[in-house]
Design an enzyme around this catalytic site. Sequence first.
Site, PDB file in Angstrom:
ATOM      1  N   TYR A  19       0.831  -1.201   0.000  1.00 39.61           N
ATOM      2  CA  TYR A  19       0.000   0.000   0.000  1.00 39.61           C
ATOM      3  C   TYR A  19       0.872   1.259   0.000  1.00 39.61           C
ATOM      4  CZ  TYR A  19       1.034   0.064   5.038  1.00 39.61           C
ATOM      5  OH  TYR A  19       1.658   0.080   6.260  1.00 39.61           O
ATOM      6  N   SER A 263       6.223   5.211  10.427  1.00 42.41           N
ATOM      7  CA  SER A 263       6.604   3.945   9.797  1.00 42.41           C
ATOM      8  C   SER A 263       5.409   3.038   9.560  1.00 42.41           C
ATOM      9  CB  SER A 263       7.619   3.205  10.677  1.00 42.41           C
ATOM     10  OG  SER A 263       7.000   2.676  11.837  1.00 42.41           O
ATOM     11  N   LYS A 264       5.548   2.185   8.543  1.00 41.23           N
ATOM     12  CA  LYS A 264       4.508   1.206   8.244  1.00 41.23           C
ATOM     13  C   LYS A 264       4.358   0.211   9.378  1.00 41.23           C
ATOM     14  CE  LYS A 264       4.649   1.160   3.165  1.00 41.23           C
ATOM     15  NZ  LYS A 264       4.811   0.310   1.965  1.00 41.23           N
ATOM     16  N   ARG A 265       5.457  -0.071  10.062  1.00 45.04           N
ATOM     17  CA  ARG A 265       5.431  -1.112  11.094  1.00 45.04           C
ATOM     18  C   ARG A 265       4.745  -0.652  12.376  1.00 45.04           C
ATOM     19  NH1 ARG A 265       9.244  -2.581  14.853  1.00 45.04           N
ATOM     20  NH2 ARG A 265      10.726  -1.086  13.989  1.00 45.04           N
ATOM     21  N   LYS A 266       4.891   0.630  12.720  1.00 47.15           N
ATOM     22  CA  LYS A 266       4.394   1.109  14.014  1.00 47.15           C
ATOM     23  C   LYS A 266       3.146   1.994  13.916  1.00 47.15           C
ATOM     24  CE  LYS A 266       9.026   1.210  16.115  1.00 47.15           C
ATOM     25  NZ  LYS A 266      10.047   2.074  16.756  1.00 47.15           N
TER      26      LYS A 266
END
Length: 501
Positions: A19, A263-266
């Site tokens: 995405y 970030s995409k992770r957090k």
Amino acid sequence: MIEIKAPVRVRFAPSPTGYLHIGGVRTALFNWLFARHYGGQFILRIEDTDEKRFVAGADDDIMASLRWVGIIWDEGPDIGGPHAPYVQSQRSDQGIYKTYADQLLAAGHAYMSFTTEEELAQLRAEAETKGLKSFRFRGRERDWPLERQRELAATGKPYTIRFKTPLAGETRFSDLVRGANEIVVQHEQLQDLVLIKATGMPVYHFAHLVDDHLMGITHVLRAEEWVPSTPYHVLLYQALAWNLPVFAHLPVILRQDGKGKLSKRKDDVASNRFWERGYLPEAMANYLALQGWSYDDKTELMSLAEIVERFTLDRVQASGARWNPDKLRDMNGIYIRKLPVEVVAERTLPFLVKAGLIADPPTEEERAYVRTLLPLVHERLEELGQAPELLECFFKPVQPGPDGYDPALLIPKKLDAAQTVGFLRAAHATLTAQLDWSAEALEVRLRALGDELGVKPGPLFGTVRVAVSGRTVAPPLFAMLAALGRERSLARVAAAAAALA
């Protein structure tokens, strides 16, 4: 500040590896604003040379995300243009990048490297053992004659093509965002960069540069993370004897607490999540424009046309911009409240359909009913996606008990069940006798009931509110009763009284 001469040509070149990060939308927006301000062109190019990370359908998500905030490209993969194709894998299939890699090989600016991944890993490990802070690869083949390289390649041995980075000296380049001072990098800090992978596919550093040149890109506006790579790009431009574009590296978007990048992770950063939750494109474009740029120290609410008129790179800050989801939500609420009720009603329909509250497509009766309901929640909406929860009681049965709301919610503070039942029965009797079912008449009658019972309006109204909505927080009581109608309102008050009796 370097003088910017119109027309300009800029591009946004995302990788379809998932995405689209909302920070990517910000980068695309700044490019688009820059192009529109200076009467130039904005190009969309899909950089899909990373085969391992490619995600099918990601390019469609990218284009949908950009269109959502009003970014329309002048050339791109779906509409074509004079420099088609605009997808790098297709351009690679046409041999575009190989042509220039061969040119660099012939000129001695690049070489075939036969070092395997295993050998690279061993070299890195050895460097780490020696205490070297960073590993900078220089291939043994860089000094081989090209004929010797070709002879080994002809045996079928896999190879990459690497740029022969100068061993000494320095590279300087300017950045519009960072002002007059040049950025200087010593060549000894660099390594021999891969241009073409063993698969034959070019890497980003080479492919984007070739495409930018062939597509006539005048200004490269991209994320700050590409600053360390820019010396390689400058050296490649020089090796190919091409004119440099003007660089402008945009500030990083920081997390709300300022500790690290968004970030995409957090963090919740998928651009499609924002339209799924009901953020207005005009609000999102406005907020994103302020992520690293400002018109002055007080103006925040601006239309896209106003931002285009005012957007210049000298107002882009070099320091990081801090993402604030609370401020974004507040801004979205302001934009929602600025819209006419009938427009908001129309925009909430997809959310009500998705929640199963109305048909797909909505009937004319449902559309009309939603238009009557929206004034009850218009001022409270911060995301259009909140509409189903706020309006659910008008479309679904409301009842106390195991399959509904907790009857304890009916009991006001400092009162008991018996007193609450008395309130509900008195309200039911009063409302049953009420002929005028308008919000104004219902308010007059229920306030009079409070006087008759000798209680303050809060506890009485709160009990009736829970009875008809199943919630302690709901749309205004009298308008809610009017919208529900006599039959449903009376039935719900009676059911509430029975649950506590």
